[in-house]
Design an enzyme around this catalytic site. Sequence first.
Site, PDB file in Angstrom:
ATOM      1  N   GLU A 167       0.793  -1.233   0.000  1.00 20.78           N
ATOM      2  CA  GLU A 167       0.000   0.000   0.000  1.00 20.78           C
ATOM      3  C   GLU A 167       0.827   1.286   0.000  1.00 20.78           C
ATOM      4  O   GLU A 167       0.769   2.070   0.952  1.00 20.78           O
ATOM      5  CB  GLU A 167      -0.963   0.001   1.197  1.00 20.78           C
ATOM      6  CG  GLU A 167      -1.879  -1.203   1.250  1.00 20.78           C
ATOM      7  CD  GLU A 167      -2.950  -1.101   2.336  1.00 20.78           C
ATOM      8  OE1 GLU A 167      -2.838  -0.221   3.200  1.00 20.78           O
ATOM      9  OE2 GLU A 167      -3.909  -1.890   2.292  1.00 20.78           O
ATOM     10  N   GLU A 355      -5.186  -8.859   0.910  1.00 19.28           N
ATOM     11  CA  GLU A 355      -5.860  -8.587   2.191  1.00 19.28           C
ATOM     12  C   GLU A 355      -7.342  -8.370   1.949  1.00 19.28           C
ATOM     13  O   GLU A 355      -7.732  -7.730   0.966  1.00 19.28           O
ATOM     14  CB  GLU A 355      -5.340  -7.298   2.874  1.00 19.28           C
ATOM     15  CG  GLU A 355      -3.974  -7.400   3.464  1.00 19.28           C
ATOM     16  CD  GLU A 355      -3.520  -6.085   4.116  1.00 19.28           C
ATOM     17  OE1 GLU A 355      -4.382  -5.297   4.569  1.00 19.28           O
ATOM     18  OE2 GLU A 355      -2.303  -5.864   4.161  1.00 19.28           O
TER      19      GLU A 355
HETATM   20  C1  FCB Z   1      -4.344  -2.298   5.603  1.00 23.30           C
HETATM   21  C2  FCB Z   1      -2.955  -2.621   6.082  1.00 23.30           C
HETATM   22  C3  FCB Z   1      -2.902  -3.676   7.150  1.00 23.30           C
HETATM   23  C4  FCB Z   1      -4.050  -3.582   8.122  1.00 23.30           C
HETATM   24  C5  FCB Z   1      -5.362  -3.443   7.401  1.00 23.30           C
HETATM   25  C6  FCB Z   1      -6.555  -3.370   8.306  1.00 23.30           C
HETATM   26  O1  FCB Z   1      -4.361  -0.999   5.118  1.00 23.30           O
HETATM   27  O2  FCB Z   1      -2.160  -3.053   5.008  1.00 23.30           O
HETATM   28  O3  FCB Z   1      -1.647  -3.583   7.766  1.00 23.30           O
HETATM   29  O4  FCB Z   1      -3.826  -2.594   9.043  1.00 23.30           O
HETATM   30  O5  FCB Z   1      -5.347  -2.333   6.577  1.00 23.30           O
END
Ligand code: FCB
Length: 448
Positions: A167, A355
């Site tokens: 990110e 994620e």
């Molecule tokens: C993302 C991050 C991760 C976590 C999630 C909830 O932005 O990559 O580390 O904090 O959010």
Amino acid sequence: MGYLGYFPEDFLFGVATASYQIEGAWNEDGKGESIWDRFAHTPGNILDGTTGDVACDHYHCFAEDVALMQELGVSAYRFSISWPRVLPSGKGAVNEKGLAFYRRLIEKLKEAGIKPVVTLYHWDLPQALQDRGGWESEETVEAFAEYARLLFATFGDDVHLWITHNEPWVVAFIGNYEGRHAPGKRDFQAALRVARNLLLAHGHAVRVFREVNPKGAIGITLNLSPVHPLTEEQEDREAAWRFDGYLNRFFLDPLFRGQFPEDMLTFYRKKGFILEPFTEEERALVAQPLDFLGINYYSRHVVRKGEEPVLETGEHQNPYVERSDMGWEVYPRGIYEIVERVTKEYQPQTIYITENGFAFPDTLQNGTVNDERRIAYLRDHLLWLYQTLEAGYPVKGYFVWSIMDNFEWAFGFSKRFGLVYIDYATQQRIPKRSFFFYREVIRRRSIR
Ligand code: FCB
């Protein structure tokens, strides 16, 4: 939605974490200070006043955590390496004890039949580099390439997937414009410079990877979201497109086309900011072919013309939709929308959802956590994800954030994302009901 079939046998079902959020042992065995150590130790930065000094104590409990993953049945585990744990000053002297920790972890994963997926940079920059300008400085870009070389040379053949950055948008803009993350700056010009350097650093790491040529594959992870205009009015549509340029296209375009989006270059220039387009040489570096694109997907944005000082946008908070404890709208269809859009416009070779997850103030009741809403969130996202496969989009894996509750950055321990509940007072790990739900999904390769 069509018939609900099975995820392919080689589809990776995984879970994800990041070093600072789980490891603890912040100053043990020769680890150097990171910008997150410094940031969390500074009063007022973390909502509940906590730090990642101990976090989930994963540095000491990793064997138990890998055993939990094995019980869950995942085929891959995404974690990040703490740069200052292996290079305490960011470059130069290697901390062998730091490398040894990751060697032990990778060994354990191997024994458990779980593929390691490693993020090089999940936000814990060595403070020593920050002191000399951090990501605003070219020195950090060069140091990142050397750090990457060390990791490829040491763990190259044991890692299934390498992710350069997690990110970069959050690193640049939340860390340097909004100031809610380390290093806590509030300077849009600095954030633009950081974003540019992160892309260059990514390019250098990929180049080094091709040189060293280890077995695995390499990519980058972006946080991407559909951006929808609140109304059909011209002004709202323009604002949404600009926000999309800020959040999504600002990274996608350079990575796949070698240049920042023209409209954003013009817009930022008009606002008085300096953003150098990439030179021919830089374009070749930044847009090298990747083996995969990682997408972190949580929610969408609904945007209108508004009062945000740089972008002149505003985010609409619809009070009638379901939200997680982060305040993020639950919008499962978005995972399909973003995969479809990225596939059509940028043609990545492979996509991994690196994620996806749901924060909820879980409570332990009679020794268990009945996290129904997390189960519903995961199920609905997996349903839509399955539709991307039906449509023929190249998605090859999915990682739940997170295997366990952990240190949620500026929110400290106040947000729980885990499939496993952590009792921070005792470090006891207690699988929630969603753990068993996900285990069933993996076992059957289906949500039915
Ligand atoms: C993302 C991050 C991760 C976590 C999630 C909830 O932005 O990559 O580390 O904090 O959010």
